[in-house]
Design a protein around this motif. Structure first.
Motif, PDB file in Angstrom:
ATOM      1  N   TYR A  40      -3.825 -10.739  10.828  1.00 22.25           N
ATOM      2  CA  TYR A  40      -2.811 -10.444   9.812  1.00 22.25           C
ATOM      3  C   TYR A  40      -1.494 -10.037  10.464  1.00 22.25           C
ATOM      4  CZ  TYR A  40      -0.203  -7.748   6.388  1.00 22.25           C
ATOM      5  OH  TYR A  40       0.794  -7.252   5.601  1.00 22.25           O
ATOM      6  N   ARG A  41      -1.558  -9.189  11.487  1.00 21.30           N
ATOM      7  CA  ARG A  41      -0.334  -8.742  12.166  1.00 21.30           C
ATOM      8  C   ARG A  41       0.404  -9.920  12.791  1.00 21.30           C
ATOM      9  NH1 ARG A  41      -3.612  -4.271  13.341  1.00 21.30           N
ATOM     10  NH2 ARG A  41      -4.412  -5.265  15.219  1.00 21.30           N
ATOM     11  N   ARG A  69       2.072 -11.958  10.012  1.00 21.29           N
ATOM     12  CA  ARG A  69       3.244 -11.229   9.525  1.00 21.29           C
ATOM     13  C   ARG A  69       4.378 -11.279  10.547  1.00 21.29           C
ATOM     14  NH1 ARG A  69       2.589  -4.893   8.530  1.00 21.29           N
ATOM     15  NH2 ARG A  69       2.547  -5.015  10.814  1.00 21.29           N
ATOM     16  N   GLU A  70       4.012 -11.247  11.815  1.00 26.71           N
ATOM     17  CA  GLU A  70       5.017 -11.291  12.882  1.00 26.71           C
ATOM     18  C   GLU A  70       5.775 -12.609  12.881  1.00 26.71           C
ATOM     19  OE1 GLU A  70       7.309  -9.915  16.062  1.00 26.71           O
ATOM     20  OE2 GLU A  70       6.038  -8.867  14.617  1.00 26.71           O
ATOM     21  N   ALA A 109       8.374 -12.159  10.446  1.00 22.55           N
ATOM     22  CA  ALA A 109       9.351 -11.184  10.937  1.00 22.55           C
ATOM     23  C   ALA A 109      10.293 -11.823  11.959  1.00 22.55           C
ATOM     24  CB  ALA A 109       8.632  -9.990  11.555  1.00 22.55           C
TER      25      ALA A 109
END
Length: 239
Positions: A198-199, A202-203, A206
């Protein structure tokens, strides 16, 4: 007959709309992929290791950085650092102890009285022997972009060693370079934690956001008085 013509007309328009929508989705994904690739490619060459930085300094091919910039992460309700944040701070302390920079900037979220990343980070480093005056706290490092903006404008930093996990490091170094700082990135990864996929997803989003931010350069949430990193870090103490 009229009903059949209407059905054929509707079917044709639905097919056209579907084709256009599909094309826009593909184009959007291509743009996202291109911007992600550009950010990673631009910053990837600056991601290195502590050993490589030491070798370069010993060979006089690299100067000592102005500061080590440790990016904040979650602090638990009991005041303890999350494992990911502890990794970052431990790596920052090691880099400082190796003599690769004389100052550390702890940049994170201290936007509320009941939530404080930066004092937690600094206290941990001081307990491990880093002099308080060598540690600056950026209390308004609410995002990677804002941390880099403030490192340049508030702390007057020209060269930094950025410390965070590798998935995050590309964007962090890219943002630093966008503010004309000479930046090297050191990944602090020691483990893979729950939510890693997930990170990373999301990155990707971003990176696209910061790609735009670094072009437009909006001001961060807070600026404030200049506190040169060449001075005393205790000027940033608030407790």
């Amino acid at each position: 007959m009229i009903r059949k013509i209407n059905k054929d007309f509707c079917r044709k328009w639905l097919l056209r709309i579907s084709a256009v929508s599909g094309g826009l989705v593909i184009l959007g994904l291509a743009c996202l992929g291109t911007m992600n690739f550009y950010v990673k490619h631009s910053a990837g060459k600056k991601i290195t290791t502590i050993e490589t930085l030491l070798e370069a300094q010993e060979a006089n091919t690299a100067a000592q950085a102005d500061a080590i910039l440790v990016l904040g992460a979650k602090v638990k309700a009991n005041g303890e650092m999350s494992p990911m944040l502890k990794e970052r701070v431990d790596a920052g302390i090691e880099i400082y102890q190796k003599g690769l920079a004389k100052k550390i900037i702890m940049s994170g979220d201290h936007g509320r009285e009941d939530y404080d990343e930066v004092n937690t980070m600094k206290s941990y480093a001081v307990e491990r022997g880093v002099p308080s005056e060598d540690i600056f706290m950026d209390h308004a490092g609410f995002s990677t972009y804002e941390s880099m903006y403030r490192a340049k404008e508030i702390f007057q930093t020209e060269s930094v060693i950025v410390v965070t996990q590798k998935y995050h490091l590309y964007r962090a170094v890219y943002d630093a370079q966008a503010f004309s700082m000479k930046a090297a990135g050191v990944a602090c990864d020691q483990a893979v934690y729950r939510g890693d996929r997930y990170r990373k997803l999301r990155e990707m989003l971003a990176r696209v956001k910061d790609f735009g931010y670094t072009i437009l350069k909006p001001e961060p949430t807070f600026l404030g008085d200049v506190i040169p990193v060449s001075g005393n870090g205790n000027l940033t103490n608030d407790i």
